[in-house]
Design an enzyme around this catalytic site. Structure first.
Site: not given
Ligand code: GAL
Length: 656
Positions: A143, A314
């Site tokens: 990210e 994610e």
């Molecule tokens: C994202 C990040 C992850 C984790 C996640 C939690 O932005 O890439 O590593 O922190 O948020 O929601």
């Protein structure tokens, strides 16, 4: 067919449970597992001393269980020993304060020292795992832009910025002219005198700021490319990606997209709702479902960034930990979001994270398993999706939509350099257009200004601020009809007023001159009348002179009756921002005018879309919706009665 996966951190769990975890992932029906994006210090605890054993074993356990591994370069988390040795790699915030070690993303994209370490560790990973049979994809870093980390004001950034400017302008005279330094006596005599645009007494020249944004974006592209080039030497044809952070527009995602094999993005609809600029009443009504069009917008954007190929790397599984408030999605939403992603052309959805953690910053963040390893709600919903996948025929790729919305990153930055009104929000304008068109039943592609315009019927440019003669002529050659929002083409690439007047070269599409602009506060009373409907001007109004047909006019105590919406055969121009029901009216006019085919059967809170021959309807409300499908429809999942937060998937005729 849709594939699923999860994000796993073997380093956070005893090795004794890795095999059980891996087998349970496979039993659930997951195919992919992403690992190692924060693992640098665990792999290289001291400079040059590597401890690969645990990661080798983790990859083996996961692979032997039948999973395909996404290996990450761990460059989002430089180790403490590296900071001790080279504190100069740390980023510096706008106030000039060094951002310290103790979390993640503590690096400056401009640090040549860090870049050397980055390519070094990427090479070490690639040498070790480039030919590993279990590793089927690579992710670079994690990210870009998370925690506001694109813009750094370090000495390294300062030096790199001067060099970048020298390359861009060649002579200091040209820079002085571009930046308009005869204003306020800001003249420079050498490139080395130029500083970063923070901590000034007043605002910087907009060109200085825009160049700094361009430079910062280029630094990200360079950083990413250095890693891609390193990986490519070892990984053969294994695809490489980066997991983009939806809504971060601080760098040009299209430019990063060109260097990778597919795009992926991280979807957290609950946080996106809470952090959005929407009214509290709207947020309240969507509290546990999120903005229906926010994930879809990003799926459509990253499909374009990935040149047709995109994943969700994610996916939120339940409450998260990082938004202003962290409400739970309704039961059913994980399934809904998964199918929504697939419908919008996403090929793989990975859930973040496998198991909720008991320690550290994200202990409130849910996973597929509770901290005690019992299945949590998302686990159950994924099991249902896996069963449903078996009922579906292959959908194929998502086809090109008939409507495209152009998102231009430099125009976003331009708006920031001279906002003119404090609540001007380019992201909101784009999302409002997308959501309005989706509610009408149109599929919409999100594209960049360089995209191929063929076969679109309607192209929407909500606020392409930077004038672009090439874009203007490609638009006029395209068969599509065009909508131009206010501010279009209003600034040259150097942030000067475009010539002869705005909309600059977009005058090729429609004959008008913008002779005055105003930004208006939310309590302004100016109205626009259009096709018997009236609606409020939201924050931007222009006075235009035009020979074109007037479709709508302003109603206000100032310049009453002046043109607000004008058109010819090819193009409609709006001299103000509108939203709500008036935007709906304008959008409905545009789709009818350009003969865009709409999905039928839409109702409040329902979204319908299509991938290949499959059609999908999503119910974002807490009541059952009834959708009348054609007699010959073949329903694969769900039924015409769509329960709250439910999904129906069908084809109008047998899928051949
Ligand atoms: C994202 C990040 C992850 C984790 C996640 C939690 O932005 O890439 O590593 O922190 O948020 O929601």
């Amino acid at each position: 067919m849709l594939e699923l996966g999860t994000c796993y951190y073997p380093e956070q769990w005893p090795e004794g449970i890795w095999t059980d975890d891996a087998c349970q992932m496979v039993r659930l029906g997951l195919k992919w597992v992403r690992i190692a994006e924060f693992s640098w210090v665990l792999v290289e605890p001291e400079e040059g001393k590597f401890n690969w054993g645990w990661l080798d074993r983790a990859v083996n356990v996961l692979g032997q269980a039948g999973l395909e591994v996404v290996m990450c370069t761990p460059t989002a988390a430089p180790p403490r020993w590296l900071i001790d040795k080279h504190p100069e790699i740390l980023p510096v915030n706008e106030d000039g304060v060094i951002r310290k070690f103790g979390a993640r993303r503590h690096y400056c994209f401009s640090s040549p020292v860090y870049l050397e370490y980055v390519t070094g560790i990427a090479e070490a990973f690639a040498q070790r795992y480039g030919q590993n049979p279990y590793i089927k994809a690579w992710q670079i870093d994690n990210e870009y832009g998370d925690h506001d980390t694109i813009h750094s004001y370090s000495p390294a950034a300062q030096a790199a910025f001067c060099a970048w400017l020298q390359r861009r302008y060649d002579s200091i005279g040209k820079l002085n002219e571009a930046w308009g330094t005869c204003f306020w006596g800001m003249q420079y005599s050498t490139f080395s005198q130029i500083e970063l645009p923070n901590n000034l007494v007043e605002e910087p020249s907009p060109t200085h700021l825009l160049d700094y944004y361009r430079f910062s974006s280029d630094q990200v592209v360079k950083f990413n490319r250095a890693q891609v080039d390193t990986l490519r030497k070892y990984v053969g044809t294994t695809p490489v990606t980066h997991n983009f952070m939806g809504h971060n527009t601080d760098y040009d995602h299209y430019a990063v997209g060109v260097d990778i094999d597919f795009a992926s993005w991280d979807s957290y609809p609950m946080g996106a709702l809470v952090n959005s600029p929407k009214e509290d009443t709207e947020k309240a009504s969507l509290l546990r479902v999120g903005l229906p069009d926010q994930p879809a917008f990003n799926h459509d954007l990253y499909r374009h960034v990935g040149q047709g190929k995109a994943w969700v790397m994610e996916q939120q599984p339940g409450p998260v930990n990082w938004a202003m408030h962290n409400q739970s999605p309704q039961d059913g939403m994980i399934r809904l979001w998964t199918w929504l992603a697939y419908a919008h052309g996403i090929d793989v959805v990975c859930y973040f994270r496998w198991r909720q953690l008991k320690f550290a910053q994200e202990q409130f963040h849910t996973g597929l398993l509770l901290p005690n390893s019992e299945p949590d709600q998302a686990f159950l919903e994924i099991a249902q999706v896996v069963k449903e996948c078996k009922l579906l025929p292959e959908a194929g790729e998502r086809q090109k939509a008939q409507v495209a919305l152009v998102l231009d990153y430099p125009s976003r930055w331009a708006a920031h350099t001279l906002p003119q009104g404090s609540d001007y929000c380019s992201a909101k304008a784009a999302m409002d257009w997308y959501a309005t068109l989706s509610r009408l039943g149109a599929d919409v592609d999100i594209i960049g200004p360089h995209a191929d315009f063929s076969n679109y019927k309607l192209i929407i440019l909500p606020d392409i601020i930077i004038d672009n003669p090439g874009l203007a002529s490609r638009l006029s050659e395209a068969t599509a009809k065009v909508f131009l929002g206010p501010r279009s083409g209003s600034k040259t690439e150097h942030m000067h007023v475009s010539e002869p007047l705005p909309p600059g070269s977009f005058k090729e599409l429609i004959d008008l001159d913008v002779v005055r602009v105003e930004s208006l506060p939310p309590y302004n009373q100016d109205q626009i009348f259009f096709e018997g409907k009236q609606g409020k001007v939201t924050n931007w109004r222009e006075s235009i002179k035009t020979s074109e047909e007037i479709l709508g006019h302003f109603k206000s105590d100032y310049r009453d009756g002046h043109p607000a919406l004008v058109a010819n055969q090819k193009c409609v121009y709006a001299a103000a921002h509108v939203d709500g029901s008036l935007l709906e009216k304008v959008a409905a006019h545009l789709v009818k005018w350009s003969e865009v085919e709409l999905h039928e059967g839409l109702q409040e809170g329902l979204r319908i879309t299509r991938r290949g021959q499959l059609k999908f309807a999503f119910n974002f409300t807490n009541e059952t919706k009834c959708l009348k499908l054609p007699e010959a429809a073949i329903i694969y999942v769900g039924a015409e009665q769509i329960p709250s937060f439910g999904v129906v998937i069908w084809s109008d005729s047998p899928v051949g």
